[in-house]
Write a protein that holds these residues in place. Structure first.
Motif, PDB file in Angstrom:
ATOM      1  N   ARG A  98      10.084 -69.756 -12.575  1.00 42.58           N
ATOM      2  CA  ARG A  98      10.419 -71.108 -12.136  1.00 42.58           C
ATOM      3  C   ARG A  98      11.638 -71.624 -12.914  1.00 42.58           C
ATOM      4  NH1 ARG A  98       7.786 -74.738  -8.870  1.00 42.58           N
ATOM      5  NH2 ARG A  98       5.771 -73.733  -8.822  1.00 42.58           N
ATOM      6  N   LEU A 108      14.728 -70.158 -11.344  1.00 39.03           N
ATOM      7  CA  LEU A 108      15.015 -70.801 -10.056  1.00 39.03           C
ATOM      8  C   LEU A 108      15.591 -72.198 -10.256  1.00 39.03           C
ATOM      9  CD1 LEU A 108      11.865 -69.844  -7.921  1.00 39.03           C
ATOM     10  CD2 LEU A 108      14.150 -68.842  -7.806  1.00 39.03           C
ATOM     11  N   PHE A 152      12.738 -61.549 -12.907  1.00 36.97           N
ATOM     12  CA  PHE A 152      13.893 -60.872 -12.293  1.00 36.97           C
ATOM     13  C   PHE A 152      14.466 -59.799 -13.216  1.00 36.97           C
ATOM     14  CE2 PHE A 152      13.732 -65.227 -10.514  1.00 36.97           C
ATOM     15  CZ  PHE A 152      13.422 -64.888  -9.211  1.00 36.97           C
ATOM     16  N   PRO A 177       8.423 -57.506 -12.318  1.00 30.98           N
ATOM     17  CA  PRO A 177       7.877 -58.820 -11.975  1.00 30.98           C
ATOM     18  C   PRO A 177       6.958 -58.783 -10.754  1.00 30.98           C
ATOM     19  CG  PRO A 177      10.297 -58.849 -12.022  1.00 30.98           C
ATOM     20  CD  PRO A 177       9.877 -57.436 -12.049  1.00 30.98           C
ATOM     21  N   VAL A 178       5.784 -58.230 -10.965  1.00 29.62           N
ATOM     22  CA  VAL A 178       4.735 -58.174  -9.949  1.00 29.62           C
ATOM     23  C   VAL A 178       3.487 -58.714 -10.630  1.00 29.62           C
ATOM     24  CG1 VAL A 178       3.198 -56.532  -8.762  1.00 29.62           C
ATOM     25  CG2 VAL A 178       5.677 -56.256  -8.588  1.00 29.62           C
ATOM     26  N   LEU A 189       2.275 -50.915  -0.754  1.00 33.64           N
ATOM     27  CA  LEU A 189       2.948 -52.042  -1.398  1.00 33.64           C
ATOM     28  C   LEU A 189       1.974 -52.712  -2.359  1.00 33.64           C
ATOM     29  CD1 LEU A 189       4.676 -53.721   1.692  1.00 33.64           C
ATOM     30  CD2 LEU A 189       5.820 -52.436  -0.130  1.00 33.64           C
ATOM     31  N   LEU A 230      14.894 -65.473  -3.467  1.00 27.08           N
ATOM     32  CA  LEU A 230      14.702 -66.705  -4.237  1.00 27.08           C
ATOM     33  C   LEU A 230      13.818 -67.691  -3.459  1.00 27.08           C
ATOM     34  CD1 LEU A 230      18.302 -67.116  -5.706  1.00 27.08           C
ATOM     35  CD2 LEU A 230      16.310 -66.017  -6.757  1.00 27.08           C
ATOM     36  N   THR A 254      10.254 -66.395  -3.548  1.00 23.80           N
ATOM     37  CA  THR A 254       9.681 -66.540  -4.880  1.00 23.80           C
ATOM     38  C   THR A 254       9.206 -67.972  -5.097  1.00 23.80           C
ATOM     39  OG1 THR A 254      11.175 -64.832  -5.681  1.00 23.80           O
ATOM     40  CG2 THR A 254      10.137 -66.226  -7.344  1.00 23.80           C
ATOM     41  N   ARG A 255      10.042 -68.919  -4.682  1.00 23.51           N
ATOM     42  CA  ARG A 255       9.642 -70.320  -4.828  1.00 23.51           C
ATOM     43  C   ARG A 255       8.409 -70.613  -3.966  1.00 23.51           C
ATOM     44  NH1 ARG A 255      12.127 -74.653  -7.238  1.00 23.51           N
ATOM     45  NH2 ARG A 255      14.204 -73.767  -7.475  1.00 23.51           N
ATOM     46  N   LEU A 300       5.367 -69.395  -5.818  1.00 21.25           N
ATOM     47  CA  LEU A 300       5.055 -70.280  -6.949  1.00 21.25           C
ATOM     48  C   LEU A 300       4.419 -71.584  -6.461  1.00 21.25           C
ATOM     49  CD1 LEU A 300       8.226 -69.914  -9.217  1.00 21.25           C
ATOM     50  CD2 LEU A 300       5.978 -68.865  -9.552  1.00 21.25           C
ATOM     51  N   ASP A 301       4.854 -72.035  -5.281  1.00 23.35           N
ATOM     52  CA  ASP A 301       4.347 -73.300  -4.757  1.00 23.35           C
ATOM     53  C   ASP A 301       3.111 -73.113  -3.870  1.00 23.35           C
ATOM     54  OD1 ASP A 301       6.408 -74.493  -6.066  1.00 23.35           O
ATOM     55  OD2 ASP A 301       7.689 -74.773  -4.304  1.00 23.35           O
ATOM     56  N   HIS A 354       9.014 -56.850   4.897  1.00 27.47           N
ATOM     57  CA  HIS A 354       8.019 -56.934   3.825  1.00 27.47           C
ATOM     58  C   HIS A 354       8.480 -57.949   2.793  1.00 27.47           C
ATOM     59  CE1 HIS A 354       5.933 -53.421   5.345  1.00 27.47           C
ATOM     60  NE2 HIS A 354       7.008 -52.685   5.261  1.00 27.47           N
ATOM     61  N   PRO A 355       7.540 -58.596   2.120  1.00 28.49           N
ATOM     62  CA  PRO A 355       7.939 -59.539   1.070  1.00 28.49           C
ATOM     63  C   PRO A 355       8.516 -58.787  -0.140  1.00 28.49           C
ATOM     64  CG  PRO A 355       5.542 -59.321   1.140  1.00 28.49           C
ATOM     65  CD  PRO A 355       6.073 -58.549   2.304  1.00 28.49           C
ATOM     66  N   ALA A 407       9.317 -60.831  -2.997  1.00 29.95           N
ATOM     67  CA  ALA A 407       8.872 -61.637  -4.148  1.00 29.95           C
ATOM     68  C   ALA A 407       7.636 -61.002  -4.769  1.00 29.95           C
ATOM     69  CB  ALA A 407       8.562 -63.062  -3.711  1.00 29.95           C
ATOM     70  N   PHE A 408       7.667 -60.736  -6.079  1.00 27.11           N
ATOM     71  CA  PHE A 408       6.543 -60.163  -6.819  1.00 27.11           C
ATOM     72  C   PHE A 408       6.006 -58.897  -6.142  1.00 27.11           C
ATOM     73  CE2 PHE A 408       6.534 -64.794  -7.648  1.00 27.11           C
ATOM     74  CZ  PHE A 408       6.850 -64.750  -9.001  1.00 27.11           C
ATOM     75  N   ASN A 409       6.935 -58.025  -5.720  1.00 25.03           N
ATOM     76  CA  ASN A 409       6.546 -56.814  -5.013  1.00 25.03           C
ATOM     77  C   ASN A 409       7.525 -55.691  -5.368  1.00 25.03           C
ATOM     78  OD1 ASN A 409       4.818 -55.462  -3.300  1.00 25.03           O
ATOM     79  ND2 ASN A 409       5.638 -56.344  -1.404  1.00 25.03           N
ATOM     80  N   ALA A 410       7.216 -54.480  -4.935  1.00 25.77           N
ATOM     81  CA  ALA A 410       8.118 -53.337  -5.089  1.00 25.77           C
ATOM     82  C   ALA A 410       8.115 -52.609  -3.753  1.00 25.77           C
ATOM     83  CB  ALA A 410       7.635 -52.408  -6.202  1.00 25.77           C
ATOM     84  N   ILE A 411       9.267 -52.499  -3.117  1.00 33.64           N
ATOM     85  CA  ILE A 411       9.348 -51.927  -1.762  1.00 33.64           C
ATOM     86  C   ILE A 411      10.010 -50.557  -1.822  1.00 33.64           C
ATOM     87  CG2 ILE A 411      10.174 -52.256   0.595  1.00 33.64           C
ATOM     88  CD1 ILE A 411      10.338 -55.227   0.111  1.00 33.64           C
ATOM     89  N   ILE A 441      13.191 -53.829  -6.137  1.00 34.29           N
ATOM     90  CA  ILE A 441      12.303 -54.687  -6.934  1.00 34.29           C
ATOM     91  C   ILE A 441      12.922 -56.086  -7.048  1.00 34.29           C
ATOM     92  CG2 ILE A 441      11.322 -52.723  -8.206  1.00 34.29           C
ATOM     93  CD1 ILE A 441      12.981 -53.733 -10.652  1.00 34.29           C
ATOM     94  N   PRO A 442      12.131 -57.055  -7.473  1.00 36.85           N
ATOM     95  CA  PRO A 442      12.626 -58.437  -7.532  1.00 36.85           C
ATOM     96  C   PRO A 442      13.545 -58.691  -8.730  1.00 36.85           C
ATOM     97  CG  PRO A 442      10.205 -58.361  -7.502  1.00 36.85           C
ATOM     98  CD  PRO A 442      10.692 -56.983  -7.765  1.00 36.85           C
ATOM     99  N   VAL A 443      14.738 -58.150  -8.641  1.00 34.84           N
ATOM    100  CA  VAL A 443      15.784 -58.335  -9.641  1.00 34.84           C
ATOM    101  C   VAL A 443      17.018 -58.767  -8.852  1.00 34.84           C
ATOM    102  CG1 VAL A 443      17.371 -57.036 -11.138  1.00 34.84           C
ATOM    103  CG2 VAL A 443      14.900 -56.717 -11.363  1.00 34.84           C
TER     104      VAL A 443
END
Lengths: 345, 345
Positions: free
Chosen positions: A177, A180, A203, A247-248, A292, B173, B176-177, B180-181, B199-200, B202-206, B246-248
């Motif tokens: 957060r 962001l 990230f 970040p998972v 996933l 981004l 991810t928000r 979080l929300d 696929h998402p 955020a907080f995942n690995a594809i 990944i989420p980077v």
């Protein structure tokens, strides 16, 4: 009508991330519990926890906590297991230990039920649950080991932050957060709570899980090396690991390269995996279906996909293995062992 | 006092993530520019871009855009390069192409300056920039290849979302928000914009970057396989890759296992890497120092760490290689080539 035998169960670390999942599973699986005792450190003692509609007060774990206990599930850190599991054993309990304390002890079986449930019978009071990253890998590799033999495993992990505990999850969400919102990120826990240097996980990808050993590997990496050999009962398997935190929240992913001892047909590998207990093959490239972390979270299964030949070595095989690190990687594996004991198998 | 030769430069894809970095570098490196032409698709034409305090209007790229141009830097997608680079060549420009269009063309040199800058001399008007994930890996492996030879490379990547473009960053981004929300995540772009399944991230690995090929590998994975052999000029290197998003935001990380052809001493490997151009060794376990994506972002260097022996194979070596995918992985590598041409070397 038969009367089912009931077991007095203690959950040590009942307020932790894994302890919580163990209680969920004992409840949803309708484990035959007589008396249930929830234990923790002094810090968390007094916490109220609901189980099957009844409220329990978490007590501080002491050597005397285990009087009359039949099965004790430990997930409160290695030091607690080292200090208290011997007392639980003295009081006649069987301990299922989720920590690293007894895993490499030659007297202690290291058990993944799909792989070596028969080892449970040889316990001396303690049965060790392997490390989360090891469990999902050996569960997927066992059917291949049995059919073809395995000479080499090269694994790179993509590990969820929940493996470092609830506070690490909070830290990641807080940091994310902050990024962001353009605010400052002040790492406080990861990569290793007890070490001085901290790195941001938001990230980012941190190639350190647990402390470094003299050989340049982290303890997490060496757990994968040593535990795999012990569980497979085969010191000749050459294992090398790179363990990375990403970040998972829930679900460890693993890129696994395995060199088999014998030639294989890809379709046979897929069939063996799809028939294996606890394994779900998710492997359909044309539909973009593969395992996933977000799909594995909350499920007991080990998902396997991206199953493909090494183009250079006809005995080489690539796999992508994903599972919920708190479930099959910890709580579910432990409860499976407890169910085996309860069934008197 | 000598008069420096000036070059008329066209940047195709000037409003994209890579184009923007190319302009930053041409400016900060004080590239000897005569006329500067900023080109793009019709959609982005008209955008105003500032360069060295002067405002430029981005024009739609057409075959005639390249009249009088000496050096054209392409990063607007493979289709644009295929359609327009031949026209630029006809007009006498040297094209440095960041896309996949010409990389495997036998007439086109595929260049990482630290590895094979001598190939530039053999161009027929087009020089290809390799894929981002290949560049950082071969830059780090070249000194080891020269000293020991390489028989096998097994790489698992942890790739940043910026590699999929600015819209993919926005999507990550936004997702991810939403997580979080506690809001819904509606994937729209990743893993591959032109394919139906999303696929998402955020907080995942594809484990999918680019389209699947018939052999079960993705195009991104096959780029690493083929380009590595071409750049190293050695088809005998056995390369296998697993490419994962990944989420980077910025910075690709790579877990690389390499099997050398000859025995090595770990200290020699570290010394060779620390002396290699463009490589920075970040490898101090006791201080918890290793390459991190967040540290590599914004820097031209390739960071190498976690340098350690395979415990089972005395010719096996593990490395953790990290670099900014938009800089060394794209813009900086292209500008390095442009500087080489400008210097008339």
């Amino acid at each position: 009508m038969s009367h089912q035998k009931l077991f007095n169960v203690a959950v040590v670390g009942a307020t932790g991330a894994v302890g919580e999942q163990i209680l969920n599973l004992l409840e949803s699986r309708n484990f035959p519990i007589g008396q249930l005792k929830l234990l923790s450190s002094a810090r968390s003692a007094g916490t109220k926890v609901s189980f099957k509609g009844q409220e329990y007060t978490v007590e501080e774990a002491t050597p005397d906590s285990f009087k009359g206990i039949d099965i004790a599930l430990f997930s409160a850190g290695g030091d607690v297991s080292k200090a208290l599991a011997p007392h639980a054993v003295e009081h006649g309990a069987v301990c299922i230990d989720n920590t690293n304390a007894y895993r490499m002890d030659p007297q202690t079986p290291l058990v993944v039920p799909e792989v070596n449930i028969e080892e449970v019978g040889g316990h001396n009071g303690i049965i060790a649950n392997p490390n989360c990253s090891t469990i999902q890998m050996v569960a997927a590799l066992k059917p291949l080991y049995d059919r073809y033999g395995i000479s080499k495993i090269i694994v790179s992990t993509y590990q969820a932050v929940s493996g470092a505990g609830s506070r690490a999850i909070d830290e990641m969400l807080r940091q994310t957060r902050a990024v962001l919102d353009g605010a400052e990120v002040n790492p406080d826990i990861l990569p290793v709570g007890s070490l001085p240097v901290k790195h941001p996980i938001a990230f980012n990808a941190i190639p350190q899980i647990d402390k470094f050993q003299d050989n340049g590997y982290t303890l997490e990496e060496m757990k994968m090396v040593r535990e795999t050999k012990k569980i497979m009962k085969d010191d000749s398997i050459d294992v090398t690991a790179t363990c990375v935190r990403i970040p998972v929240v829930y679900g460890h992913s693993e890129s696994v390269y395995v060199e088999l001892k014998n030639d294989y047909e890809l379709e046979d590998v897929k069939r063996l995996l799809s028939e294996a207990p606890g394994i779900v093959v998710v492997d359909n490239n044309s539909e973009q279906q593969y395992p996933l972390a977000t799909d594995a979270a909350g499920k007991p299964d080990v998902l396997v996909g991206r199953i493909r030949r090494d183009l250079g070595n006809k005995r080489g095989l690539n796999l992508w293995i994903v599972s919920d690190n708190l479930l099959k990687g910890a709580a579910w594996n432990a409860v499976q062992i407890a169910e085996h004991i309860a069934a008197g198998e």
